[in-house]
Design a protein around this motif. Structure first.
Motif, mmCIF file in Angstrom:
data_model
loop_
_atom_site.group_PDB
_atom_site.id
_atom_site.type_symbol
_atom_site.label_atom_id
_atom_site.label_comp_id
_atom_site.label_asym_id
_atom_site.label_seq_id
_atom_site.Cartn_x
_atom_site.Cartn_y
_atom_site.Cartn_z
ATOM 1 N N VAL A 144 2.414 -11.204 -11.858
ATOM 2 C CA VAL A 144 1.195 -10.607 -12.167
ATOM 3 C C VAL A 144 0.133 -10.144 -10.699
ATOM 4 N N TYR A 145 0.610 -10.963 -9.614
ATOM 5 C CA TYR A 145 -0.242 -9.974 -8.433
ATOM 6 C C TYR A 145 0.465 -8.650 -8.295
ATOM 7 N N ALA A 146 1.615 -8.611 -8.165
ATOM 8 C CA ALA A 146 2.447 -7.378 -8.345
ATOM 9 C C ALA A 146 1.693 -6.314 -9.180
ATOM 10 N N ALA A 147 1.747 -6.849 -10.435
ATOM 11 C CA ALA A 147 1.168 -5.700 -11.367
ATOM 12 C C ALA A 147 -0.082 -5.546 -11.062
ATOM 13 N N THR A 148 -0.982 -6.336 -10.650
ATOM 14 C CA THR A 148 -2.473 -6.040 -10.385
ATOM 15 C C THR A 148 -2.647 -5.026 -8.945
ATOM 16 N N LYS A 149 -1.717 -5.277 -8.057
ATOM 17 C CA LYS A 149 -1.781 -4.221 -7.036
ATOM 18 C C LYS A 149 -1.174 -2.853 -7.444
ATOM 19 N N LEU A 150 -0.535 -2.756 -8.161
ATOM 20 C CA LEU A 150 -0.001 -1.525 -8.851
ATOM 21 C C LEU A 150 -1.187 -0.916 -9.690
ATOM 22 N N ALA A 151 -1.854 -1.527 -10.350
ATOM 23 C CA ALA A 151 -3.134 -1.151 -11.212
ATOM 24 C C ALA A 151 -4.018 -0.546 -10.153
ATOM 25 N N GLN A 152 -4.319 -1.505 -9.117
ATOM 26 C CA GLN A 152 -5.326 -0.843 -7.989
ATOM 27 C C GLN A 152 -4.955 0.518 -7.616
ATOM 28 N N GLU A 153 -3.649 0.749 -7.266
ATOM 29 C CA GLU A 153 -3.196 2.078 -6.799
ATOM 30 C C GLU A 153 -3.625 3.190 -7.885
ATOM 31 N N HIS A 154 -3.245 2.781 -9.128
ATOM 32 C CA HIS A 154 -3.722 3.863 -10.227
ATOM 33 C C HIS A 154 -5.110 4.033 -10.476
ATOM 34 N N LEU A 155 -5.655 3.015 -10.224
ATOM 35 C CA LEU A 155 -7.246 3.315 -10.379
ATOM 36 C C LEU A 155 -7.975 4.061 -9.565
ATOM 37 N N LEU A 156 -7.373 3.517 -8.193
ATOM 38 C CA LEU A 156 -8.151 4.432 -6.996
ATOM 39 C C LEU A 156 -7.500 5.728 -6.916
ATOM 40 N N GLY A 157 -6.288 6.027 -7.459
ATOM 41 C CA GLY A 157 -5.667 7.470 -7.581
ATOM 42 C C GLY A 157 -6.585 8.391 -8.580
ATOM 43 N N ALA A 158 -6.840 7.705 -9.690
ATOM 44 C CA ALA A 158 -7.434 8.359 -10.702
ATOM 45 C C ALA A 158 -8.705 8.986 -10.290
ATOM 46 N N VAL A 200 -6.968 6.076 8.847
ATOM 47 C CA VAL A 200 -8.580 6.505 9.232
ATOM 48 C C VAL A 200 -8.528 7.732 10.039
ATOM 49 N N ASP A 201 -7.653 8.032 11.051
ATOM 50 C CA ASP A 201 -7.872 9.469 11.727
ATOM 51 C C ASP A 201 -6.922 10.291 11.165
ATOM 52 N N ARG A 202 -6.445 10.191 10.260
ATOM 53 C CA ARG A 202 -5.507 11.403 9.658
ATOM 54 C C ARG A 202 -6.346 12.504 9.039
ATOM 55 N N PRO A 203 -5.840 13.654 9.052
ATOM 56 C CA PRO A 203 -6.610 14.744 8.515
ATOM 57 C C PRO A 203 -6.744 14.664 7.086
ATOM 58 N N ASP A 204 -7.583 15.296 6.423
ATOM 59 C CA ASP A 204 -7.654 15.105 5.136
ATOM 60 C C ASP A 204 -6.671 16.310 4.194
ATOM 61 N N THR A 205 -5.429 15.453 3.990
ATOM 62 C CA THR A 205 -4.501 16.261 3.449
ATOM 63 C C THR A 205 -4.165 15.695 1.961
ATOM 64 N N GLY A 206 -5.003 15.139 1.305
ATOM 65 C CA GLY A 206 -4.632 14.571 0.049
ATOM 66 C C GLY A 206 -4.241 13.208 -0.101
ATOM 67 N N LEU A 207 -3.505 12.884 -0.904
ATOM 68 C CA LEU A 207 -3.087 11.499 -1.335
ATOM 69 C C LEU A 207 -1.776 11.161 -0.223
ATOM 70 N N LEU A 208 -2.077 9.999 0.293
ATOM 71 C CA LEU A 208 -1.105 9.581 1.153
ATOM 72 C C LEU A 208 -0.604 8.084 0.557
ATOM 73 N N LEU A 209 0.928 7.880 0.219
ATOM 74 C CA LEU A 209 1.407 6.717 -0.177
ATOM 75 C C LEU A 209 2.797 6.423 0.443
ATOM 76 N N THR A 210 2.593 5.563 1.392
ATOM 77 C CA THR A 210 3.819 5.070 2.269
ATOM 78 C C THR A 210 3.798 3.587 2.365
ATOM 79 N N ASP A 211 4.906 3.288 2.934
ATOM 80 C CA ASP A 211 5.353 1.719 3.378
ATOM 81 C C ASP A 211 5.287 1.534 4.948
ATOM 82 N N ILE A 212 4.680 0.327 5.056
ATOM 83 C CA ILE A 212 4.474 -0.278 6.335
ATOM 84 C C ILE A 212 5.097 -1.686 6.378
#
Length: 361
Positions: free
Chosen positions: A189-203, A274-286
């Motif tokens: 469930v935790y994982a599902a809610t984190k993915l939901a956060q991504e979708h909410l903020l993306g939209a 924070v310092d990156r240029p405004d180039t749209g959505l960024l989705l990456t793995d850390i």
């Protein structure tokens, strides 16, 4: 006072406290909002680790009244959204709590922006490697497949490696997570809610013209991690037990694989966003870009602390995954991210910090 304001939700926690120092150093007027949940904050009051000059506010993100008041007062240029319930196994038995904070709480913050007529320039979300579930694996012949979620019947039989629909694949190996082409398949469930956060903020950010950065974090560890929360921080748990002279119990017979990424590297990744240029959505793995077994971590801790050899156990946590690690090439290209602390060095720093706490107490 700076003309740039950063709001950090859940900012009194492990990552937020450390991040506050870098944001202040970068010239932000930093506001921390946190409900100070006792599961995370064993001691009352705001943590001493928060940077001097930070403005702390006790805010419950599930409360529309409190969210509205916070946004009216702060009107942030930058939002770093850390507020979340994080217990993987706990989420299966307290699903409504995780959904309320992680999903409804995120929606309340977005509605507060709308109700107050404010759109932040940039939102940074710390998401999780958990969204991938068991992830993508490869057969011995190199054929990729997505592993099925491991159920209790399989785990009770001590069949640890994931399967495809046809059963266990001998010689299969896990593939590193890559946001650009690894499908999210949450297994708790935790994982599902984190993915939901991504979708909410993306939209919302797409519609409102705000920049969004999503960092899917691997297992974060290091000094400042909660030593009392039983649902997070396997590395801190191992370190604490080792320093007590106890044998470390390692679930799933020691074969769980993880990518442990040091707190300073995670904060550096957030600051690069924070310092990156405004180039749209960024989705990456850390992550660190490397995976180690929990047995290797336990053995290192036992060696450094002089505690007994780790004990291999057939116990498991429902909803957990067998293997997780990050391919960090994209983060390197998009952000210039490169981890600086290897796991052995980071573990030693964590051990030193915990030992110092014990010595002072």
């Amino acid at each position: 006072m700076s003309d740039r304001t950063a709001l950090v939700t859940g900012g009194a926690g492990f990552i937020g406290s450390r991040l506050s120092r870098d944001l202040v150093a970068a010239g932000f007027d930093v506001v921390v909002a946190d409900v100070l949940h006792p599961q995370v904050h064993a001691e009352p009051g705001w943590p001493a680790a928060l940077a001097p000059g930070v403005r702390p506010y006790p805010v419950d993100v599930t409360s529309p009244t409190q969210c509205d008041a916070l946004v009216r007062l702060v009107r942030p240029d930058l939002v770093v959204h850390l507020a979340a319930e994080t217990g993987t196994g706990q989420s299966l038995t307290e699903a409504s709590r995780h959904a309320l904070v992680n999903v409804a709480g995120t929606a309340q913050i977005l509605d507060a922006f709308t109700r107050t007529g404010h759109v932040p320039e940039h939102i940074v979300l710390t998401s999780s490697r958990a969204v991938y579930g068991e992830g993508r694996w490869a057969t011995a012949a190199g054929t990729p497949f997505y592993a099925a979620t491991r159920g209790t019947a399989q785990l009770d039989a001590h069949e640890w490696n994931p399967t495809d629909r046809d059963g266990t694949l001998a010689g299969a190996v896990p593939c590193p997570h890559r946001a650009e082409d690894t499908e999210p398949r949450p297994s708790n469930v935790y994982a599902a809610t984190k993915l939901a956060q991504e979708h909410l903020l993306g939209a919302w950010t797409s519609a409102m013209g705000s920049t969004l950065s999503i960092l899917r974090l691997q297992n974060v560890y290091g000094p400042g991690q909660s030593l009392s929360n039983p649902y997070t921080g396997i590395v801190s748990l191992f370190a604490t037990r080792g320093l007590r002279g106890e044998a470390i119990e390692v679930y799933e017979e020691g074969g769980i694989l993880r990518d442990f990424v040091y707190i300073d590297d995670v904060v550096r990744a957030i600051m690069l966003c924070v310092d990156r240029p405004d180039t749209g959505l960024l989705l990456t793995d850390i992550g660190s870009g490397n995976r180690v077994s929990l047995l290797e971590v336990a053995e290192f801790v036992a060696e450094r602390t002089g505690s007994p050899a780790p004990v291999l156990s057939t116990r498991y946590r429902p909803g957990d995954v067998r293997a997780a690690s990050a391919d960090i090439d994209h983060a390197g290209k998009a952000l210039g991210y490169m981890p600086e602390v290897d796991v052995r060095s980071g573990l030693q720093l964590l051990l030193n910090w915990i030992q110092d706490i014990h010595d002072r107490n």
